[in-house]
Motif scaffolding. Structure first.
Motif, PDB file in Angstrom:
ATOM      1  N   UNK A  87       0.854  -1.186   0.000  1.00 57.34           N
ATOM      2  CA  UNK A  87       0.000   0.000   0.000  1.00 57.34           C
ATOM      3  C   UNK A  87       0.889   1.234   0.000  1.00 57.34           C
ATOM      4  N   UNK A  88       0.804   2.022  -1.068  1.00 58.88           N
ATOM      5  CA  UNK A  88       1.580   3.247  -1.188  1.00 58.88           C
ATOM      6  C   UNK A  88       0.610   4.382  -1.460  1.00 58.88           C
ATOM      7  N   UNK A  89       0.744   5.447  -0.669  1.00 61.48           N
ATOM      8  CA  UNK A  89      -0.107   6.629  -0.820  1.00 61.48           C
ATOM      9  C   UNK A  89       0.786   7.870  -0.867  1.00 61.48           C
ATOM     10  N   UNK A  90       0.275   8.981  -1.424  1.00 63.39           N
ATOM     11  CA  UNK A  90       1.124  10.161  -1.588  1.00 63.39           C
ATOM     12  C   UNK A  90       1.264  11.072  -0.358  1.00 63.39           C
ATOM     13  N   UNK A  91       0.397  10.921   0.653  1.00 69.41           N
ATOM     14  CA  UNK A  91       0.476  11.824   1.810  1.00 69.41           C
ATOM     15  C   UNK A  91       0.284  11.058   3.120  1.00 69.41           C
ATOM     16  N   UNK A  92       0.766  11.654   4.192  1.00 69.35           N
ATOM     17  CA  UNK A  92       0.563  11.067   5.520  1.00 69.35           C
ATOM     18  C   UNK A  92      -0.916  10.990   5.876  1.00 69.35           C
ATOM     19  N   UNK A  93      -1.680  12.014   5.513  1.00 63.74           N
ATOM     20  CA  UNK A  93      -3.112  11.999   5.821  1.00 63.74           C
ATOM     21  C   UNK A  93      -3.800  10.819   5.138  1.00 63.74           C
ATOM     22  N   UNK A  94      -3.439  10.551   3.899  1.00 67.59           N
ATOM     23  CA  UNK A  94      -4.033   9.407   3.197  1.00 67.59           C
ATOM     24  C   UNK A  94      -3.610   8.089   3.838  1.00 67.59           C
ATOM     25  N   UNK A  95      -2.404   8.035   4.372  1.00 67.17           N
ATOM     26  CA  UNK A  95      -1.957   6.824   5.074  1.00 67.17           C
ATOM     27  C   UNK A  95      -2.815   6.592   6.316  1.00 67.17           C
ATOM     28  N   UNK A  96      -3.041   7.647   7.090  1.00 66.11           N
ATOM     29  CA  UNK A  96      -3.891   7.521   8.284  1.00 66.11           C
ATOM     30  C   UNK A  96      -5.320   7.152   7.899  1.00 66.11           C
ATOM     31  N   UNK A  97      -5.824   7.750   6.815  1.00 66.31           N
ATOM     32  CA  UNK A  97      -7.179   7.432   6.349  1.00 66.31           C
ATOM     33  C   UNK A  97      -7.289   5.967   5.919  1.00 66.31           C
ATOM     34  N   UNK A  98      -6.278   5.472   5.208  1.00 62.48           N
ATOM     35  CA  UNK A  98      -6.280   4.074   4.763  1.00 62.48           C
ATOM     36  C   UNK A  98      -6.272   3.134   5.967  1.00 62.48           C
ATOM     37  N   UNK A  99      -5.462   3.444   6.965  1.00 62.29           N
ATOM     38  CA  UNK A  99      -5.416   2.615   8.168  1.00 62.29           C
ATOM     39  C   UNK A  99      -6.770   2.625   8.870  1.00 62.29           C
TER      40      UNK A  99
END
Length: 110
Positions: A87-99
């Motif tokens: 799982x690769x996302x462009x921003x930290x916020x998207x990483x937190x949202x994905x989790x």
């Protein structure tokens, strides 16, 4: 490598090291946060290639078997080329949202 704890999520941030040095440091420290969701923040790396993140594939696969999330943050990669299972996302916020979404799915038994 800078390690920050945000709730049940550990954020490992690459700082002033090559990707190879970061991966070695990450593997050495992994046991300390293996029971958390993990975000690997590689946002500061300018010249990141898909081959550079491949060493995380095995860690990600085994980490997900323990019902925890593993997300890499970088806006330097072509997301169509990222191997399945990473799982690769462009921003930290998207990483937190994905989790957050994955935790809801796990709670629902999906």
């Amino acid at each position: 490598m800078v390690i920050n704890q945000v709730g049940a999520t550990t954020v490992a941030t690459q700082e002033k090291k090559t990707i190879t040095e970061f991966i070695e440091a990450f593997k050495a420290e992994y046991a300390k946060f293996e029971q958390n969701n993990i975000i690997v923040n590689l946002f500061s790396l300018e010249d990141l290639k898909i081959k550079d993140i491949l060493p995380f594939q095995g860690i990600s696969d085994s980490h997900k078997t323990t019902y925890h999330s593993f997300v890499i943050v970088s806006n330097k990669l072509n997301f169509d080329d990222v191997p399945a299972g990473l799982d690769v996302v462009p921003t930290l916020q998207e990483a937190h949202d994905l989790i957050e979404m994955e935790e809801i799915e796990r709670d629902l038994g999906l």
